[in-house]
Write a protein that holds these residues in place. Structure first.
Motif, PDB file in Angstrom:
ATOM      1  N   VAL A 103       0.834  -1.200   0.000  1.00 10.21           N
ATOM      2  CA  VAL A 103       0.000   0.000   0.000  1.00 10.21           C
ATOM      3  C   VAL A 103       0.867   1.248   0.000  1.00 10.21           C
ATOM      4  N   GLY A 104       0.502   2.210  -0.842  1.00 10.76           N
ATOM      5  CA  GLY A 104       1.126   3.519  -0.802  1.00 10.76           C
ATOM      6  C   GLY A 104       2.409   3.632  -1.600  1.00 10.76           C
ATOM      7  N   ALA A 105       3.045   4.804  -1.470  1.00 11.71           N
ATOM      8  CA  ALA A 105       4.268   5.087  -2.215  1.00 11.71           C
ATOM      9  C   ALA A 105       5.412   4.169  -1.829  1.00 11.71           C
ATOM     10  N   ALA A 106       5.292   3.490  -0.687  1.00  2.17           N
ATOM     11  CA  ALA A 106       6.343   2.566  -0.254  1.00  2.17           C
ATOM     12  C   ALA A 106       6.560   1.436  -1.246  1.00  2.17           C
ATOM     13  N   GLY A 107       5.567   1.169  -2.086  1.00  2.53           N
ATOM     14  CA  GLY A 107       5.701   0.085  -3.051  1.00  2.53           C
ATOM     15  C   GLY A 107       6.285   0.498  -4.383  1.00  2.53           C
ATOM     16  N   LEU A 108       6.611   1.772  -4.563  1.00  8.53           N
ATOM     17  CA  LEU A 108       7.042   2.264  -5.868  1.00  8.53           C
ATOM     18  C   LEU A 108       8.356   1.641  -6.337  1.00  8.53           C
ATOM     19  N   ALA A 109       9.369   1.608  -5.474  1.00  6.48           N
ATOM     20  CA  ALA A 109      10.690   1.133  -5.897  1.00  6.48           C
ATOM     21  C   ALA A 109      10.647  -0.329  -6.336  1.00  6.48           C
ATOM     22  N   SER A 110       9.934  -1.170  -5.605  1.00  7.97           N
ATOM     23  CA  SER A 110       9.864  -2.585  -5.978  1.00  7.97           C
ATOM     24  C   SER A 110       9.051  -2.777  -7.254  1.00  7.97           C
ATOM     25  N   CYS A 111       8.029  -1.949  -7.477  1.00  7.37           N
ATOM     26  CA  CYS A 111       7.284  -2.004  -8.736  1.00  7.37           C
ATOM     27  C   CYS A 111       8.186  -1.644  -9.914  1.00  7.37           C
ATOM     28  N   LEU A 112       8.982  -0.611  -9.747  1.00 10.91           N
ATOM     29  CA  LEU A 112       9.918  -0.215 -10.799  1.00 10.91           C
ATOM     30  C   LEU A 112      10.930  -1.322 -11.069  1.00 10.91           C
ATOM     31  N   ALA A 113      11.395  -1.985 -10.011  1.00 13.18           N
ATOM     32  CA  ALA A 113      12.361  -3.069 -10.189  1.00 13.18           C
ATOM     33  C   ALA A 113      11.751  -4.207 -10.999  1.00 13.18           C
ATOM     34  N   LYS A 119       9.004  -8.364 -15.823  1.00 11.26           N
ATOM     35  CA  LYS A 119       8.082  -9.334 -15.246  1.00 11.26           C
ATOM     36  C   LYS A 119       6.650  -9.106 -15.734  1.00 11.26           C
ATOM     37  N   ARG A 120       5.799 -10.135 -15.539  1.00 10.69           N
ATOM     38  CA  ARG A 120       4.371  -9.873 -15.615  1.00 10.69           C
ATOM     39  C   ARG A 120       3.995  -9.249 -14.280  1.00 10.69           C
ATOM     40  N   LEU A 121       3.646  -7.983 -14.307  1.00 10.78           N
ATOM     41  CA  LEU A 121       3.441  -7.203 -13.091  1.00 10.78           C
ATOM     42  C   LEU A 121       1.949  -7.009 -12.866  1.00 10.78           C
ATOM     43  N   LEU A 122       1.444  -7.626 -11.803  1.00  4.71           N
ATOM     44  CA  LEU A 122       0.038  -7.500 -11.431  1.00  4.71           C
ATOM     45  C   LEU A 122      -0.051  -6.337 -10.458  1.00  4.71           C
ATOM     46  N   LEU A 123      -0.581  -5.215 -10.930  1.00  2.00           N
ATOM     47  CA  LEU A 123      -0.477  -3.957 -10.196  1.00  2.00           C
ATOM     48  C   LEU A 123      -1.722  -3.696  -9.371  1.00  2.00           C
ATOM     49  N   ALA A 124      -1.611  -3.947  -8.061  1.00  2.16           N
ATOM     50  CA  ALA A 124      -2.661  -3.556  -7.128  1.00  2.16           C
ATOM     51  C   ALA A 124      -2.276  -2.275  -6.403  1.00  2.16           C
ATOM     52  N   ASN A 125      -1.024  -1.874  -6.547  1.00  2.00           N
ATOM     53  CA  ASN A 125      -0.525  -0.653  -5.921  1.00  2.00           C
ATOM     54  C   ASN A 125      -0.724   0.516  -6.884  1.00  2.00           C
ATOM     55  N   LYS A 126      -1.878   1.184  -6.774  1.00  2.00           N
ATOM     56  CA  LYS A 126      -2.174   2.272  -7.711  1.00  2.00           C
ATOM     57  C   LYS A 126      -1.218   3.434  -7.546  1.00  2.00           C
ATOM     58  N   GLU A 127      -0.610   3.558  -6.343  1.00  2.00           N
ATOM     59  CA  GLU A 127       0.281   4.684  -6.101  1.00  2.00           C
ATOM     60  C   GLU A 127       1.531   4.623  -6.975  1.00  2.00           C
ATOM     61  N   ALA A 128       1.911   3.431  -7.435  1.00  2.00           N
ATOM     62  CA  ALA A 128       3.062   3.344  -8.344  1.00  2.00           C
ATOM     63  C   ALA A 128       2.835   4.185  -9.585  1.00  2.00           C
ATOM     64  N   LEU A 129       1.593   4.204 -10.069  1.00  2.00           N
ATOM     65  CA  LEU A 129       1.259   5.018 -11.237  1.00  2.00           C
ATOM     66  C   LEU A 129       0.949   6.452 -10.845  1.00  2.00           C
ATOM     67  N   VAL A 130       0.255   6.645  -9.738  1.00  2.00           N
ATOM     68  CA  VAL A 130      -0.091   7.995  -9.309  1.00  2.00           C
ATOM     69  C   VAL A 130       1.167   8.791  -9.001  1.00  2.00           C
ATOM     70  N   VAL A 131       2.126   8.146  -8.351  1.00  2.00           N
ATOM     71  CA  VAL A 131       3.392   8.809  -8.012  1.00  2.00           C
ATOM     72  C   VAL A 131       4.363   8.736  -9.191  1.00  2.00           C
ATOM     73  N   GLY A 132       4.507   7.535  -9.760  1.00  2.00           N
ATOM     74  CA  GLY A 132       5.512   7.334 -10.797  1.00  2.00           C
ATOM     75  C   GLY A 132       5.128   7.853 -12.160  1.00  2.00           C
ATOM     76  N   GLY A 133       3.825   7.786 -12.480  1.00  2.00           N
ATOM     77  CA  GLY A 133       3.327   8.343 -13.724  1.00  2.00           C
ATOM     78  C   GLY A 133       4.080   7.889 -14.956  1.00  2.00           C
ATOM     79  N   SER A 134       4.501   8.841 -15.756  1.00  2.00           N
ATOM     80  CA  SER A 134       5.184   8.555 -17.021  1.00  2.00           C
ATOM     81  C   SER A 134       6.492   7.813 -16.807  1.00  2.00           C
ATOM     82  N   LEU A 135       7.170   8.090 -15.705  1.00  2.00           N
ATOM     83  CA  LEU A 135       8.440   7.409 -15.416  1.00  2.00           C
ATOM     84  C   LEU A 135       8.205   5.911 -15.238  1.00  2.00           C
ATOM     85  N   PHE A 136       7.138   5.557 -14.544  1.00  2.00           N
ATOM     86  CA  PHE A 136       6.824   4.154 -14.333  1.00  2.00           C
ATOM     87  C   PHE A 136       6.443   3.480 -15.648  1.00  2.00           C
ATOM     88  N   MET A 137       5.598   4.127 -16.452  1.00  2.00           N
ATOM     89  CA  MET A 137       5.196   3.539 -17.732  1.00  2.00           C
ATOM     90  C   MET A 137       6.385   3.387 -18.679  1.00  2.00           C
TER      91      MET A 137
END
Length: 396
Positions: A103-113, A119-137
């Motif tokens: 939950v939250g921005a704490a999951g951003l770094a591992s999502c980026l990794a 990987k096939r990334l099953l994204l339940a952490n919406k903050e990865a996109l809300v915080v990471g935005g274009s950088l994450f995509m």
């Protein structure tokens, strides 16, 4: 051949539901790694059941405690802790699937990794996109990752869109996200100042964690989902719409250029989108009850344009405001909201003051168009500090 999965945030509601689905299909999935914040005893139970190679705790204290209990139990699971360990299990070469449910921005770094590792990334952490935005995509594209949304709304949209993303812009008129309205859909706006954390966490349809339950009660959850949809599906913000659907049967819809609408329906059970993401493009049993149309109540919809709903849910409009603002603004909004919700759950501010914290933080912090994880985390920290100052003013 079994697919190996890392479940980040395995002790939360989405993580536990993921393990429930995995347990129903031992011939298809095996757990490589689990991660949690501080729930040592629950993690121990999960390790005993699923026998992962690795278990990761957020910090050294709970990590050492889990390691001791793992050893006493005779399990072979190796215990790690800290942010670097989270990134390691998200990107590990032995893993094909990563459930991102921290939950939250704490999951951003591992999502980026996980994204960078393809990987096939099953994204339940919406903050990865809300915080990471274009950088994450960008990390998803460059890493060759497969990104599958697990939020029930975004999974519904994904299932309702054409298979070829290149056709979305021309064929789709708009995306319609449905919202239950939470526990306060009909409550007088003036009484919201008296809401308790227990009331805010009592969602009428879904069983969720405390933070996301409060977000649902304020409709900030839907604001974050609008932002997530913008980055996931690439449509302009004005082509994203929200309607209240109290029954939570239609999870979201896509309206096409010819005015036809495609919707995904199902019972309000997170195991449905989780099973879809795990098995995609196949379908497997989820354990959820099938929708019984013979007993289904009438389905109703409400516009959010009414004065009462605008007063009840003032934070929803911040989604479109932040998407129109300079890049980085959505990260500021997310940090403010996380701080405000935490202060409300700790009974330091009123329910209606969460919105005040969000607005004050957006006014206090200038968006910096972050170009790296480090710059994102710096902006996140600045925003949390501004939110703490706003909370302090409200409590003195």
């Amino acid at each position: 051949m079994k697919q190996s999965i890392t479940v980040l945030g395995s002790t939360g509601s989405v993580g536990a539901n993921t393990l429930d689905v995995i347990a129903r299909h031992p011939d298809r999935f095996e757990v490589f790694a689990l991660s949690a914040a501080t729930q040592v005893d629950l993690m121990l139970q999960q390790c005993a059941q699923f026998r992962p190679h690795l278990a990761v705790m957020s910090a050294e204290g709970p990590g050492r405690e889990l390691a001791r209990k793992i050893k006493e139990s005779g399990l072979a699971t190796r215990v790690l802790w800290g942010q670097r360990a989270l990134e390691e299990v998200a990107a590990h070469e032995s893993v094909q699937l990563v459930m991102a449910a921290i939950v939250g921005a704490a999951g951003l770094a591992s999502c980026l990794a996980a994204a960078r590792a393809g990987k096939r990334l099953l994204l339940a952490n919406k903050e990865a996109l809300v915080v990471g935005g274009s950088l994450f995509m960008q990390a998803v594209r460059e890493g060759g990752a497969t990104l599958l949304p697990i939020d029930s709304e975004h999974s519904a949209i994904f299932q309702s869109l054409p298979e070829d993303p290149a056709t979305w812009e021309d064929r789709v008129e708009k995306i319609i996200l449905t919202a239950s309205g939470g526990p306060f859909r009909t409550r007088e706006p003036a009484t919201l100042r008296n809401v308790t954390p227990e009331e805010a966490c009592a969602h009428p349809n879904w069983v969720m964690g405390r933070k996301i339950s409060v977000d649902s009660a304020t409709m900030m959850n839907k604001a974050l989902e609008v932002i997530e949809a913008r980055f996931l599906f690439g449509l302009a913000p004005q082509r994203l719409e929200v309607v209240i659907h109290p029954q939570s049967v239609i999870h979201s819809m896509v309206q096409y250029r010819d005015a036809s609408v495609v919707a995904q329906l199902g019972t309000p059970d997170m195991r449905v989108p989780i099973a879809y993401g795990l098995a995609w493009p196949d379908r497997v049993t989820s354990g959820a009850q099938a929708l019984d149309f013979r007993t289904l109540a009438d389905m109703s919809f409400e516009s959010l344009d009414s004065r009462r709903h605008r007063e009840r849910f003032p934070g929803l409009e911040l989604a479109w405001d932040s998407l129109r603002a300079p890049p980085g603004t959505t990260a500021i909004l997310n940090a403010a909201n996380e701080a405000g919700v935490e202060a409300f759950l700790d009974r330091r501010i009123r329910f209606d003051q969460i919105h005040d914290v969000n607005v004050a933080t957006l006014e206090a912090v200038a968006a910096s168009n972050p170009q790296s994880l480090e710059e994102l985390l710096e902006l996140d920290a600045l925003s949390r500090e501004a939110a703490r100052r706003a909370i302090s003013r409200l409590t003195t």
